[in-house]
Design an enzyme around this catalytic site. Structure first.
Site, PDB file in Angstrom:
ATOM      1  N   HIS A 124       0.817  -1.227   0.000  1.00 20.91           N
ATOM      2  CA  HIS A 124       0.000   0.000   0.000  1.00 20.91           C
ATOM      3  C   HIS A 124       0.849   1.276   0.000  1.00 20.91           C
ATOM      4  O   HIS A 124       0.324   2.359  -0.280  1.00 20.91           O
ATOM      5  CB  HIS A 124      -0.924   0.041   1.223  1.00 20.91           C
ATOM      6  CG  HIS A 124      -1.968  -1.021   1.234  1.00 20.91           C
ATOM      7  ND1 HIS A 124      -2.854  -1.190   0.199  1.00 20.91           N
ATOM      8  CD2 HIS A 124      -2.264  -1.980   2.153  1.00 20.91           C
ATOM      9  CE1 HIS A 124      -3.666  -2.212   0.484  1.00 20.91           C
ATOM     10  NE2 HIS A 124      -3.315  -2.714   1.655  1.00 20.91           N
ATOM     11  N   ASP A 161      -2.777 -10.838  -2.101  1.00 23.68           N
ATOM     12  CA  ASP A 161      -3.330 -10.266  -0.868  1.00 23.68           C
ATOM     13  C   ASP A 161      -4.774  -9.841  -1.152  1.00 23.68           C
ATOM     14  O   ASP A 161      -5.102  -9.465  -2.274  1.00 23.68           O
ATOM     15  CB  ASP A 161      -2.487  -9.047  -0.465  1.00 23.68           C
ATOM     16  CG  ASP A 161      -2.856  -8.496   0.900  1.00 23.68           C
ATOM     17  OD1 ASP A 161      -2.121  -8.783   1.868  1.00 23.68           O
ATOM     18  OD2 ASP A 161      -3.877  -7.775   1.002  1.00 23.68           O
ATOM     19  N   HIS A 163      -6.290  -7.255  -0.321  1.00 22.04           N
ATOM     20  CA  HIS A 163      -6.405  -5.818  -0.595  1.00 22.04           C
ATOM     21  C   HIS A 163      -5.651  -5.465  -1.891  1.00 22.04           C
ATOM     22  O   HIS A 163      -4.626  -6.078  -2.194  1.00 22.04           O
ATOM     23  CB  HIS A 163      -5.816  -5.011   0.565  1.00 22.04           C
ATOM     24  CG  HIS A 163      -6.476  -5.295   1.880  1.00 22.04           C
ATOM     25  ND1 HIS A 163      -5.949  -6.181   2.795  1.00 22.04           N
ATOM     26  CD2 HIS A 163      -7.624  -4.823   2.416  1.00 22.04           C
ATOM     27  CE1 HIS A 163      -6.750  -6.242   3.855  1.00 22.04           C
ATOM     28  NE2 HIS A 163      -7.780  -5.423   3.651  1.00 22.04           N
TER      29      HIS A 163
HETATM   30 ZN   LIG Z   1      -4.141  -7.248   2.886  1.00 21.04          ZN
END
Ligand SMILES: [Zn+2]
Length: 342
Positions: A124, A161, A163
């Site tokens: 991220h 993942d 996300h």
């Molecule tokens: Zn994640």
């Protein structure tokens, strides 16, 4: 040739026990690898800190400085989700540098493949900010380092993942030398990763986002890999595969709502290793991202090591999801069309 793991105790010093991304995650992994006598089958690569030059291929100097100063001041939050502890700057430098080290070892033929057991996670983190539990974007730093060394021309990053790896996508969306592929729950944190985000400029067509509704499981992920990931990886012809390995798409993960089992996760890992064998002489390195159910996380990593070693064993003490799985046929058809696969 050996399968490697990267580890250093400094990764445990980035810690906040009340936060889901805490040191117990890595302790659980190590405990399981020891119990299953896995560590003795692997070669330990000791990490080094990422250099300023390596970091600044991905991050602005002011972002690096902000993380350093926050740690030096005793820690705190850089965004509502993302903490810094007093030793987090050292841990984050060693996380990025650890993955760089693993990639160097694979490219040098020192080891066959590997898994960097690093924290904090990275996918991220953007050029300018820490977010989503991530300080520096480990996989982006390692990919840029490999390209800068000149040993590889094209890198395929697979991110399973739960996300979307917004930071990784942003780092390479305009770069034709790096393909970014992500499966993720959608809509969900961080909000990016729509099906029509496919890269831009010179990088048009080198991003594959597969935004999945909740409850997609082993069959749906398998369909995505067979129908989309394999043909696009074959078309791209990478020299190296990097895997942002997050285990939070497991059905029992507390943060998300997908339906993968550990067996399904093991299958994804196996497909990626086969892809690397077929396309780039087996050069593949996994790096740890999310995963917040500790037994799932530990077994998921254990299974990845079995696969990297060419061992057919799969540990799945938790079993399949009790929830009915959601189909993905329509999404896969739309994505095939968007990526010119019909
Ligand atoms: Zn994640």
């Amino acid at each position: 040739m050996d399968t490697a793991y990267v580890y250093d105790p400094v990764y445990l010093e980035h810690d906040l026990p009340s936060h889901p991304e805490n040191a117990r995650r890595l302790q659980s992994i190590l405990h399981t690898l020891e119990r299953e006598e896995m560590l003795e089958r692997l070669k330990l690569l000791e990490p080094r800190p990422a250099t300023v030059e390596e970091l600044q291929r991905v991050h602005t100097p002011s972002h690096v400085e902000r993380v350093r100063r926050a740690a030096e001041a005793g820690g705190g939050y850089l965004d509502p989700d993302t903490y810094v502890a007093p030793r987090s700057f050292e841990a984050a430098l060693m996380a990025a540098g650890g993955l760089v080290r693993a990639v160097e070892a694979v490219l040098a033929g020192e080891v066959a493949n590997g898994f960097a057991l690093v924290r904090p996670p990275g996918h991220h983190a953007t050029a300018t900010r820490a977010m989503g539990f991530c300080l520096f974007n480990n996989v982006a730093v390692a990919a840029q380092a490999a390209l800068a060394q000149g040993q590889v021309e094209r890198i395929f990053i697979a991110d399973f993942d739960v996300h979307h790896g917004n930071g990784t996508q942003a780092a390479f969306a305009q770069d034709p030398s790096v393909f970014y592929f992500s499966t993720h729950q959608y809509p969900f944190y961080p909000g990016t990763g729509r099906w029509n985000e496919t890269g831009h400029g010179a990088g048009q067509g080198t991003v594959l986002n597969v935004p999945l509704p909740p409850r997609v499981g082993d069959a749906g992920y398998a369909e995505v890999f067979t129908e989309l990931v394999w043909p696009l990886a074959e078309r791209f012809q990478p020299d190296l595969l990097l895997v942002s390995a997050g285990y939070d798409a497991h059905w029992s993960d507390p943060l998300a709502a997908m339906n993968l089992s550990l067996t399904g996760y093991a299958w994804l890992g196996r497909e990626l290793v086969h892809m690397a064998e077929q396309l780039c002489e087996g050069r593949i390195v996994f790096t740890l991202e999310g995963g917040y159910e500790l037994d799932v996380l530990a077994c998921g990593v254990l299974n990845a090591f079995y696969t990297l070693l060419g061992d057919d064993t799969i540990a799945d003490p938790i079993g399949p999801s009790p929830r009915r799985e959601r189909p993905v046929d329509d999404l896969v058809a739309r994505l095939k069309k968007a990526h010119g696969l019909n």
